[in-house]
Design a protein around this motif. Structure first.
Motif, mmCIF file in Angstrom:
data_model
loop_
_atom_site.group_PDB
_atom_site.id
_atom_site.type_symbol
_atom_site.label_atom_id
_atom_site.label_comp_id
_atom_site.label_asym_id
_atom_site.label_seq_id
_atom_site.Cartn_x
_atom_site.Cartn_y
_atom_site.Cartn_z
ATOM 1 N N ASP A 45 0.850 -1.182 0.000
ATOM 2 C CA ASP A 45 0.000 0.000 0.000
ATOM 3 C C ASP A 45 0.883 1.229 0.000
ATOM 4 O O ASP A 45 1.691 1.428 0.897
ATOM 5 C CB ASP A 45 -0.889 -0.010 1.244
ATOM 6 N N SER A 46 0.730 2.085 -1.020
ATOM 7 C CA SER A 46 1.573 3.268 -1.122
ATOM 8 C C SER A 46 1.232 4.305 -0.071
ATOM 9 O O SER A 46 1.996 5.225 0.165
ATOM 10 C CB SER A 46 1.410 3.907 -2.503
ATOM 11 N N TYR A 63 4.162 9.774 0.886
ATOM 12 C CA TYR A 63 3.172 8.706 0.777
ATOM 13 C C TYR A 63 3.741 7.447 0.127
ATOM 14 O O TYR A 63 3.224 6.347 0.345
ATOM 15 C CB TYR A 63 1.958 9.192 -0.026
ATOM 16 N N ALA A 64 4.796 7.590 -0.673
ATOM 17 C CA ALA A 64 5.371 6.433 -1.365
ATOM 18 C C ALA A 64 6.241 5.564 -0.464
ATOM 19 O O ALA A 64 6.601 4.450 -0.859
ATOM 20 C CB ALA A 64 6.186 6.902 -2.572
ATOM 21 N N GLN A 76 0.123 12.863 9.165
ATOM 22 C CA GLN A 76 0.541 13.434 7.895
ATOM 23 C C GLN A 76 -0.658 13.936 7.099
ATOM 24 O O GLN A 76 -0.624 15.042 6.538
ATOM 25 C CB GLN A 76 1.312 12.402 7.064
ATOM 26 N N ALA A 77 -1.715 13.131 7.038
ATOM 27 C CA ALA A 77 -2.897 13.510 6.253
ATOM 28 C C ALA A 77 -3.511 14.817 6.762
ATOM 29 O O ALA A 77 -3.932 15.668 5.973
ATOM 30 C CB ALA A 77 -3.929 12.389 6.291
ATOM 31 N N LEU A 293 4.303 6.647 -8.060
ATOM 32 C CA LEU A 293 4.934 7.916 -8.422
ATOM 33 C C LEU A 293 4.296 8.422 -9.715
ATOM 34 O O LEU A 293 4.722 8.064 -10.806
ATOM 35 C CB LEU A 293 6.448 7.741 -8.618
ATOM 36 N N PRO A 294 3.259 9.234 -9.620
ATOM 37 C CA PRO A 294 2.540 9.670 -10.819
ATOM 38 C C PRO A 294 3.086 10.971 -11.409
ATOM 39 O O PRO A 294 3.866 11.690 -10.782
ATOM 40 C CB PRO A 294 1.120 9.892 -10.286
ATOM 41 N N PHE A 295 2.629 11.260 -12.624
ATOM 42 C CA PHE A 295 2.920 12.534 -13.275
ATOM 43 C C PHE A 295 1.899 13.576 -12.814
ATOM 44 O O PHE A 295 1.145 14.110 -13.619
ATOM 45 C CB PHE A 295 2.822 12.389 -14.794
ATOM 46 N N SER A 296 1.853 13.869 -11.551
ATOM 47 C CA SER A 296 0.864 14.835 -11.068
ATOM 48 C C SER A 296 1.511 16.016 -10.364
ATOM 49 O O SER A 296 0.807 16.896 -9.878
ATOM 50 C CB SER A 296 -0.134 14.152 -10.124
#
Length: 378
Positions: A45-46, A63-64, A76-77, A293-296
């Motif tokens: 789970d990331s 988060y990763a 953290q959230a 790890l997204p492109f966001s």
């Protein structure tokens, strides 16, 4: 420069601009069949929350991390949410976030420490003490309703939270396939300071999510490969590419073998224990799965590659210059097609100024070089 990579990225750009992206995603959602990918291994789970896509590279890196500590994730959230509430200056919601996060720190410190190995508990306790002090400063800025200073103090607390979370990582979370034992691997994280003609950039590369891609990059930094290289492609609000060496070669030629070092496509999807190698998520039938790890985020680091060769990357990489209208955060056609291996964490104002023809003066690893594992001699 990889011309085929240019054509692929240009195709994605045109697709997004014409609005076909929306239609395509709806079609894929309606006709989605069961994915063939099923390793049967325990999922990782990331820690990424559901909801709006995260556009902060530092948050994505936090988060990763491969950890399982509910208390620190909740804290953290709450702190991450402050940034969202600041957009509308919702001070009561911000005060509530601060209160909840600080309460976790004071009332559940034993839960936080439970995720840390005994050898690192004294370091974790020192971080918790620093956080308690930093929370006091954060409360003061919230009470004063100082938006900019609240954002800054929130960032200071989250930096400490991130350090605590890194202490919770029990070890490298999976075994890299033996097929890639001939390549450098990063078994953890590393921080790179890149000096350009326009100023400095700080990058964090994530070996927990992309050990082969990140290992290749850190190895090349250590070799001084990028020193003096020009940025070869720049498009506003899209990409800035570098890593094409002088001469006919389009990648790194290993001096020990005399051969082009090819790096596989490497994408860790949310919920997976280990990355998918050598195939895009789309070709794997995983149309709606998102990478860890997204492109966001502005300044995402990704490996360039030829269009038809998933395993053809080498030394060329690009900074993704996030533009919401062009590439919707959390749902774009670059995710799962290119290996993201880190994010810009400092120097956005410098990255915005860089253009084709500008040069990297130098690049050096300032933290985490001990995590680089070189291939064993045969």
């Amino acid at each position: 420069m990889l011309d085929s990579n240019r054509s692929t990225l240009d195709w994605f750009k045109r697709l997004a601009l014409t609005g076909v992206l929306v239609v395509l995603m709806m079609t894929l959602s309606a006709g989605l069949s069961a994915a063939w990918w099923d390793s049967g291994k325990t999922a990782r789970d990331s820690g990424l929350p559901s909801g709006n896509a995260i556009t902060d590279g530092k948050a994505l890196l936090r988060y990763a991390l491969p950890i399982d500590n509910q208390a620190v994730r909740e804290m953290q959230a709450d702190l991450e949410d402050i940034s969202i509430q600041l957009r509308s200056k919702r001070w009561s919601a911000i005060a509530s976030d601060v209160s909840k996060a600080s309460r976790i720190l004071s009332a559940r410190s034993s839960d936080l420490l439970a995720g840390v190995s005994p050898s690192q508990k004294s370091q974790a306790e020192a971080l918790i003490a620093k956080m308690e002090e930093q929370f006091g400063k954060l409360r003061e800025t919230v009470e004063a309703k100082d938006k900019d200073q609240t954002q800054a103090e929130r960032g200071n607390v989250l930096d400490l939270v991130g350090q605590l979370e890194e202490l919770m990582v029990p070890g490298f979370p999976f075994e890299v396939p033996s097929a890639y034992s001939n390549l450098p691997q990063l078994k953890g994280r590393a921080t790179i300071e890149m000096t350009t003609e326009k100023g400095p950039l700080t990058l964090v590369v994530d070996g927990y999510s992309a050990p082969v891609t990140a290992g290749n990059f850190v190895d090349l930094v250590q070799r001084g490969f990028y020193d003096g290289l020009e940025f070869v492609r720049a498009e506003d609000s899209y990409v800035l590419q570098v890593g094409d060496p002088p001469g006919p070669d389009q990648g790194f030629i290993d001096p020990e073998t005399g051969k082009y070092r090819a790096v596989p496509l490497e994408v860790l999807a949310r919920g997976d224990k280990e990355p998918t190698y050598g195939i895009t998520l789309e070709d794997a039938g995983r149309y709606l799965d998102l990478p860890v790890l997204p492109f966001s985020a502005y300044g995402a680091l990704a490996m360039a590659r030829p269009e038809t060769e998933p395993n053809g990357g080498s030394s060329q990489f690009f900074f993704f210059l996030f533009e919401p209208e062009l590439t919707p955060a959390g749902r774009n056609l670059l995710d799962g097609r290119y290996s993201v291996f880190g994010y810009l964490t400092k120097g956005k104002e410098v990255l915005e100024k860089l253009d084709a023809g500008d040069k990297i003066v130098s690049a050096k690893v300032i933290q985490g070089v001990e995590n680089l594992v070189q291939p064993q001699a045969a």
